[in-house]
Every structure is written in C-alpha cells, then in structure tokens.
Scaffold this motif. Structure first.
Motif, PDB file in Angstrom:
ATOM      1  N   LYS A 172      41.988  39.569  45.149  1.00  0.00           N
ATOM      2  CA  LYS A 172      42.961  39.238  46.189  1.00  0.00           C
ATOM      3  C   LYS A 172      42.424  38.115  47.084  1.00  0.00           C
ATOM      4  CE  LYS A 172      45.523  41.286  50.057  1.00  0.00           C
ATOM      5  NZ  LYS A 172      45.767  42.539  50.834  1.00  0.00           N
TER       6      LYS A 172
ATOM      7  N   ARG B  82      42.423  34.768  45.128  1.00  0.00           N
ATOM      8  CA  ARG B  82      43.749  34.154  45.004  1.00  0.00           C
ATOM      9  C   ARG B  82      44.202  33.529  46.325  1.00  0.00           C
ATOM     10  NH1 ARG B  82      46.073  31.004  42.648  1.00  0.00           N
ATOM     11  NH2 ARG B  82      48.120  31.210  41.703  1.00  0.00           N
TER      12      ARG B  82
ATOM     13  N   PRO C   9      39.720  44.602  42.414  1.00  0.00           N
ATOM     14  CA  PRO C   9      41.021  44.159  42.944  1.00  0.00           C
ATOM     15  C   PRO C   9      40.913  43.472  44.311  1.00  0.00           C
ATOM     16  CG  PRO C   9      40.809  46.552  43.038  1.00  0.00           C
ATOM     17  CD  PRO C   9      39.659  46.071  42.230  1.00  0.00           C
ATOM     18  N   ASP C  10      40.068  43.964  45.234  1.00  0.00           N
ATOM     19  CA  ASP C  10      39.954  43.334  46.550  1.00  0.00           C
ATOM     20  C   ASP C  10      39.335  41.932  46.438  1.00  0.00           C
ATOM     21  OD1 ASP C  10      41.066  45.517  47.763  1.00  0.00           O
ATOM     22  OD2 ASP C  10      39.135  46.463  48.236  1.00  0.00           O
TER      23      ASP C  10
ATOM     24  N   LEU D 266      48.918  42.653  38.864  1.00  0.00           N
ATOM     25  CA  LEU D 266      48.436  41.316  39.216  1.00  0.00           C
ATOM     26  C   LEU D 266      49.544  40.260  39.241  1.00  0.00           C
ATOM     27  CD1 LEU D 266      45.164  41.327  37.056  1.00  0.00           C
ATOM     28  CD2 LEU D 266      45.444  41.983  39.464  1.00  0.00           C
TER      29      LEU D 266
ATOM     30  N   GLN E 290      51.869  39.946  41.220  1.00  0.00           N
ATOM     31  CA  GLN E 290      52.239  39.584  42.604  1.00  0.00           C
ATOM     32  C   GLN E 290      51.498  38.339  43.090  1.00  0.00           C
ATOM     33  OE1 GLN E 290      50.439  42.226  45.679  1.00  0.00           O
ATOM     34  NE2 GLN E 290      49.479  43.308  43.946  1.00  0.00           N
ATOM     35  N   TYR E 291      50.520  37.874  42.314  1.00  0.00           N
ATOM     36  CA  TYR E 291      49.685  36.764  42.755  1.00  0.00           C
ATOM     37  C   TYR E 291      50.102  35.430  42.136  1.00  0.00           C
ATOM     38  CZ  TYR E 291      46.721  40.542  44.455  1.00  0.00           C
ATOM     39  OH  TYR E 291      46.261  41.650  45.112  1.00  0.00           O
TER      40      TYR E 291
END
Length: 539
Positions: free
Chosen positions: A66, A69, A62-63, A92, A94-95
């Motif tokens: 982030k 993106r 996940p990092d 995901l 939110q991206y």
C-alpha cells in the motif's frame, strides 16, 4: 535504446530471466525480491515508469505494498500471477491495476503487455495534461487582464498553490540590478521572513533556478545540484518545486512551492503543467510593470502639464495690463507724432500689437481646452466662407507685400457654412500667418474655397520648405515648431495651428495638413455646409 526505469519485484528465477529477456530494449530494468531492498532502491530512484509485481510478495506484505503504490502513484502496475493465485489478486485491484499477466508467460507476450500498459500510461497522462491545461489557460487569460501588479502576483501564487496542493509558496522577483531575489507575494510565510529574505542570484534553490532558468523538483539531496548539496545537509527534507518566471527570453523571477513530508511529493509532471501558468504569468507581470511605469510617467506628465498651464495663465494675466498700456501709448504716439517721427514709432506700435496677439493667444489656449464640439459657448451661425476668405486675404495683403509674396484667392460665390464668426476670422488669420511666415521671398500663397459632398473646404497652399511627414501631426501641438526652439529662424510661440485646430473642432469642423509631393505645405479646413441663409458677414 534508453527509456523509463522498470522495477520487477519477484523471487521466481525463471520469471526474472524471462522479464530480462523481454524488456532489454525498454530501459533500465531493476530487479528486487526483498521488500526492504525495494524501499532502498526507490530511495535512490523515485521515478519508476513500470512496476512488475509477482502477486505472492504483496500478498505477504499488504501494508508495505500500500505504501509502495502511494509513493509510485504514476507508475504503471502489472501483477504477475498463475491461475491458482488469482484469488490473491482481487484485493489488489483497488490500486489502479493496469493489467494481470498470467504465468507462465513468454518473453514476447510479456513485452506486448508492458508495451500496452506504457501506451495507456502515455495516453492517460496526455489526456490529464490537456484537461489541466484548459483551466490553466483560462486563468492565464485572466492574468493578462489584470493590470495591478500586487494583485496579479498574489493571484498567480494562489493559482499555483491551488493547482499543486502546496502548503507554502513564494513569488520572488529579481531587482533592477539583477543581483538579488526578494519576495513579492507569499502564502504560509510570516511577514518577518518576507521582509528579511534576500537571495543572491546563484545561491540556494531559488537563486540557482533564477540564474540557470531551469525548473527544479527537490524530493531529496540527490535532486539538488552538486554545489548545493553540502550547504543543505541537515535541513528538514520537504518536497519542493521551484520554477523560473521567464519573459522575452529573460528570467524575471521565481515561484517556489513547498509540501510537507506528509503530502504526496512533487513530480516532474507538476513542473510541466505549471510551466504554462508561469509562462503566461511572467508575460502578464512584465505588462503590469510597464503599465505601472506608464501610469507613473503619465502622472508626472500631468503634473508638469498642470504646472505649465498655471504658468501660462499667470503670465497671460500679468502681461495683459502692461501690454494694454504699452499698446495704448504706442497708438497715441502714432496719432500725435509729427511725420518725421513715424519711422520710429511705427515699429513700436507694430511690436506692441504683436505682443497683444501673443497674450490673446495664451488666453484663448486655456479657454478652448474646456470647449466641446458645438459648445453653447460658441455662437454658430450661417456664414459665407468665400467672403471670410476674402476678408482674411485683404487683412494679410500688407504683410505679403512687405515680404515680397504673392497672395491669391480662388473661390466661387458664395459658400455657406455653419461657423462662429470671430473664431473663423481667427482661424484664417492663423493659417495665413503661418503660410506667409514660412514662405521665402518671391514665393506664393494660394487660397482655394470649394463646396463638395456636404462640406466646404478651404485650402491654404504655400511654396515654402514644407513639413516632414513625421512632423505632420506634431505641428498642431501647443508651442511646437519644426526644428529646435533654440534655433528658430521664424517668430511666434507655436500656438497658431494648435488654436486654429481646436477652434475648428468646436465648430464641428476639421483641420489637417495634406500629404503632397514636392516642397510647400497645404493646410485644409473643412466645415459643414449650411442652408443659403446669411446671418453674418466676415468683412
């Protein structure tokens, strides 16, 4: 067919095969399964249009996702997931997710999904560009209204910084010899650097942009032109944007913007957006330069005009006394001399009178500059213009006979006008002197007076060579005569018509040279008509 780069991040062999089949005509497809390999790939290719990501990979990292993106904020994101993997998709979203493609997927369905996403991306970018252009256009209009060059340069630079979020910026202009760029405005740069910076055209990023006229976005060594890479190795890497200022097809300077590595880097969209700003700014800078040059030229002309006026005033005052003495003795000699001496004394007396008129004209030139239309200093009365014309003709008759010219007057009786008697006499004298001076022997000067439409018109027409159309207004300027002042075949200082027009204007009238076919000149004097109540005589 070529197109934008597409990055597929997946480790399912069947999905990779389907994607390669579906997107073979969409552009260069890069396939990566390991996050570290993705990072290395993006280091070499930072402009990615489409991100296709199998959901299992960001779910594990996940990092990393982030950061990916954030680095590829403008890329279209499609997540590939089976129905069972949909819960992993929720975090995901939110991206800025464009679409979720359910697996398994056919090549045709995947191609359609990517095509839809890319169309939405184009539409979104165009809308954002248009929205951004509106304030930029308004700011460009403000630039065009700014005439102070230094203020304009700072406003242009501040606008560029505000629109891009740059931390440092400079606006450099090319010198008159087109050899160097120097900083004329700056943000976040010390005064020592500003004063010491001088970049030769072709050297460094700014010099390259100024020489080629091409914008440059630099986010790493690969973005630099080949000849610059070696010289900039080891430098602190920042995101930089350099744009040429071009006006009338010529580069006049460069705007340089810089971000630190902690900020989102510049992209080509920034250069496209700011091209509108710098295009208008360049034109405004050229205009401001011209205005500054014109102001300097006007100040110099004003200084020279002041010196000329001072010289004329001094000369007129210094000449008045000696001319008066010469004229006095010449008049005395003319009265006392025996008949056999008159032929010698008459030219002396005539030339002394001519000198007196010239000095008088010089005094009137300075006096008339301070008068306005219907000025209290002008004694406006009701006068008969026809009678004034007859008086002027009688006064000029002797000169006409000496020069073998016919002098004729046509006028009704009477034509009442509002005017100042001494000024009107002087105006008619100048007009007739001008006509007699430029009419060759055997020619004719005709004076016509008429009343029409609330005005009285007096025309003085001659059969001389006439005045070229381009000289029609210049002949009313002080000291101006048609032809070089060093080759004048006619006497005078070129003050008569200038004084006549100014005196007419102080009485609310007009004086101009009429356009007419053939040789000869026709000067027209117009004065406002008055009630038929005479208050003065011309003769």
């Amino acid at each position: 067919m070529t197109g934008p780069d597409i990055l597929l991040i997946a480790d399912d062999a069947r999905l990779i095969q389907t994607t390669e089949e579906a997107l073979q005509d969409f552009g260069r497809l890069v396939v990566r399964s390991d996050p570290d390999e993705v990072t290395l790939s993006l280091a070499r290719n930072r402009s990615v249009a489409v991100l296709l990501v199998e959901v299992t990979i960001p779910a594990r990292e996940p990092d990393w996702f982030k950061g990916l993106r954030a680095a590829q904020a403008e890329a279209v994101l499609l997540l590939l997931a089976t129905p069972e993997q949909l819960p992993a998709v929720v975090p995901l979203t939110q991206y800025e997710l464009s679409e979720i493609v359910l697996l398994p997927v056919s090549a045709a369905a995947l191609r359609d999904a990517v095509a839809r996403a890319m169309q939405r991306r184009r539409s979104s970018r165009e809308l954002a560009r248009l929205r951004a252009l509106v304030p930029l256009y308004e700011m460009s209009r403000m630039f065009m209204l700014q005439t102070d060059l230094d203020e304009l340069l700072h406003r242009v630079l501040e606008t560029a910084v505000n629109e891009t979020g740059a931390q440092r910026a400079s606006l450099m202009l090319i010198d008159e010899n087109r050899l160097y760029l120097t900083i004329q405005a700056a943000v976040g740069i010390s005064t020592d650097v500003i004063s010491q910076t001088q970049v030769r055209l072709g050297e460094g990023i700014a010099g390259w942009v100024a020489k080629t006229g091409q914008p440059l976005v630099v986010n790493g060594p690969d973005d630099l032109p080949e000849f610059l890479r070696q010289s900039m190795l080891g430098g602190v890497l920042r995101s930089a944007l350099s744009l040429p200022l071009t006006a009338k097809g010529q580069v006049i300077g460069v705007i340089n913007l810089t971000k630190t590595t902690l900020e989102a880097p510049f992209v080509l969209g920034d250069a496209e957006l700011l091209s509108v700003l710098v295009g208008q700014a360049a034109v405004a800078i050229v205009n401001a330069r011209l205005i500054k040059q014109m102001e300097a030229a006007y100040e110099e002309l004003s200084r020279l005009e002041h010196l000329k006026t001072e010289f004329i005033n001094i000369a007129a005052h210094e000449l008045r006394s000696p001319v008066s003495i010469v004229l006095g003795y010449a008049s005395l000699l003319a009265e006392m001399a025996p008949p056999e001496m008159q032929d010698l004394i008459d030219p002396l007396h005539s030339q002394a009178r001519q000198l007196e008129r010239i000095v008088d004209d010089l005094f009137h030139l300075d006096y008339l500059k301070s008068l306005k239309e219907f000025d209290p200093g002008v004694d406006i009365k009701t006068l008969d213009l026809a009678d004034c014309a007859r008086f002027a003709v009688r006064e000029a008759q002797a000169v006409a006979e000496v020069r073998n010219l016919q002098l004729a007057l046509t006028t009704p009786e009477p034509v009442w006008v509002l005017g100042d008697l001494p000024s009107l006499r002087r105006i008619l004298r100048h007009l007739l002197d001008n006509a007699l001076k430029f009419t060759p022997a055997g020619g004719q000067v005709q004076i016509n007076v008429i009343a029409e439409g609330g005005e009285a018109f007096l025309r003085v027409q001659d059969t001389g060579p006439g005045v070229p159309s381009e000289e029609r207004e210049r002949i009313f300027a002080p000291f101006y005569q048609v032809g070089s002042s060093l080759r004048r075949s006619h006497g005078g200082m070129g003050l008569g018509l200038s004084l006549a027009r100014r005196m007419v204007q102080t009485q609310g009238g007009r004086l101009w040279l009429e356009a007419r076919p053939g040789p000869g000149a026709s000067f027209c004097l117009a004065l406002p008509l008055a009630p038929q109540k005479p208050a003065g005589e011309c003769g």
